[in-house]
Write a protein that holds these residues in place. Structure first.
Motif, short mmCIF file in Angstrom:
data_model
loop_
_atom_site.label_atom_id
_atom_site.label_comp_id
_atom_site.label_asym_id
_atom_site.label_seq_id
_atom_site.Cartn_x
_atom_site.Cartn_y
_atom_site.Cartn_z
N ILE A 202 60.61 51.06 33.21
CA ILE A 202 59.50 50.76 33.44
C ILE A 202 59.32 50.18 34.57
O ILE A 202 59.76 49.51 35.06
N GLY A 203 57.97 50.50 34.99
CA GLY A 203 57.46 49.30 36.48
C GLY A 203 56.52 48.90 35.92
O GLY A 203 55.18 49.23 35.06
N VAL A 204 56.28 47.54 36.06
CA VAL A 204 54.86 46.79 36.01
C VAL A 204 53.67 46.03 36.88
O VAL A 204 54.67 46.36 38.32
N GLY A 205 53.26 45.64 36.34
CA GLY A 205 52.32 44.49 37.54
C GLY A 205 53.14 43.66 38.47
O GLY A 205 53.58 43.03 37.96
N LYS A 206 52.04 43.63 40.03
CA LYS A 206 53.25 43.02 40.24
C LYS A 206 52.32 41.77 40.11
O LYS A 206 51.49 41.63 39.53
N ASP B 247 59.31 41.17 31.47
CA ASP B 247 60.41 40.30 32.38
C ASP B 247 61.23 41.53 32.47
O ASP B 247 62.05 41.29 33.73
N SER B 248 61.71 42.05 31.45
CA SER B 248 62.68 43.38 31.35
C SER B 248 63.47 44.57 31.74
O SER B 248 63.95 44.72 32.13
N ARG B 249 61.73 44.83 31.88
CA ARG B 249 61.23 45.92 32.28
C ARG B 249 61.12 47.32 31.80
O ARG B 249 62.00 48.11 32.33
N HIS B 250 61.47 46.35 30.73
CA HIS B 250 61.71 47.34 30.08
C HIS B 250 60.65 47.82 28.20
O HIS B 250 59.96 47.06 28.24
N GLY C 228 48.95 45.78 37.14
CA GLY C 228 48.99 45.62 35.84
C GLY C 228 48.80 46.27 34.34
O GLY C 228 49.42 46.41 34.02
N CYS C 229 49.16 47.96 34.54
CA CYS C 229 49.43 48.97 33.98
C CYS C 229 51.10 49.09 34.24
O CYS C 229 51.35 49.25 34.70
N ILE C 230 51.66 49.73 32.82
CA ILE C 230 52.47 49.95 32.94
C ILE C 230 52.72 51.82 33.20
O ILE C 230 52.52 52.15 32.56
N ARG C 231 54.40 51.68 33.90
CA ARG C 231 54.39 53.21 34.35
C ARG C 231 55.59 53.17 34.25
O ARG C 231 56.64 52.26 34.42
N MET C 232 55.91 54.91 33.86
CA MET C 232 56.60 55.20 33.12
C MET C 232 57.00 56.78 34.26
O MET C 232 56.40 57.36 34.60
#
Length: 224
Positions: free
Chosen positions: A105-109, A87-90, A188-192
């Protein structure tokens, strides 16, 4: 714009980026919308690595809350735990002194986000990438295999999340789309940022616990 063309532009941008002024981040979630000038201003140099140097992103172009920093942390998780707050993108790496290293981070749509408990089952350096069957079904024109490198969507490092001995198919990995950090755009993956996933990779061991939290609402992160 193809992934390969993006990588080529990123490399061309590196010697020019140091001359670019710091400007506010613009909304740019689709690499097809990125011009050569857009890409050039994101990069300020390289971080030596093997077999490829890592393009270094100008973090001045990110919102302040997305820049890697050490913060106070009031969670109950043990030191060494990775806590992902969708939710916080962290992403938090819990320390043993009431703090955590926090990464943007970037998160899944919507419809692709995952939550639950896992562990780091293995770690990859400049990993190869293959789409899941779900990805192929949605986008049949996706390449079936991409070798590790600058044009690979997993970036410079990847942490593979396992449930017991079963690969969940979710990863924490780098990205060659730095403007996507802080947004919900992945499958769906967590991107950094590549420079951040390198830092995380060096700090965690295989077997480290991972907790992914998601309520579906954008909330303030649980750091003080």
């Amino acid at each position: 714009m193809s992934i390969s063309r993006f990588a080529a532009l990123a490399l061309l941008a590196l010697p020019l980026a140091a001359c670019q002024p710091n400007v506010p981040q613009e909304s740019m979630t689709d690499p097809q919308d990125a011009t050569e000038a857009d890409i050039a201003r994101w990069y300020i140099g390289t971080i030596p690595d093997d077999p490829f140097d890592i393009p270094q992103v100008d973090t001045n172009l990110l919102p302040e809350e997305m820049v890697r920093q050490t913060v106070k942390y009031n969670g109950s998780e043990q030191a060494g735990t990775i806590v992902v707050d969708i939710d916080s993108r962290h992403l938090y790496l819990v320390q043993n002194n009431g703090t955590a290293v926090r990464y943007g981070i970037g998160v899944g749509k919507q419809g692709f986000s995952w939550k639950g408990a896992a562990r780091v089952g293995r770690k990859g350096v400049w990993p190869n990438w293959s789409p899941t069957s779900t990805m192929v079904r949605i986008k049949p024109d996706l390449p079936r295999h991409v070798k590790g490198g600058l044009d690979n969507p997993l970036g410079a490092r990847a942490l593979y999340l396992y449930n017991g001995n079963v690969d969940t198919l979710f990863r924490i990995h780098g990205t060659n789309e730095p403007w996507s950090i802080g947004q919900a755009v992945s499958s769906g993956c967590i991107r950094m940022l590549n420079q951040d996933v390198l830092d995380l990779y060096q700090r965690v061991e295989v077997g480290a616990p991972v907790i992914v939290k998601r309520t579906g609402k954008r909330v303030v992160a649980n750091a003080e």
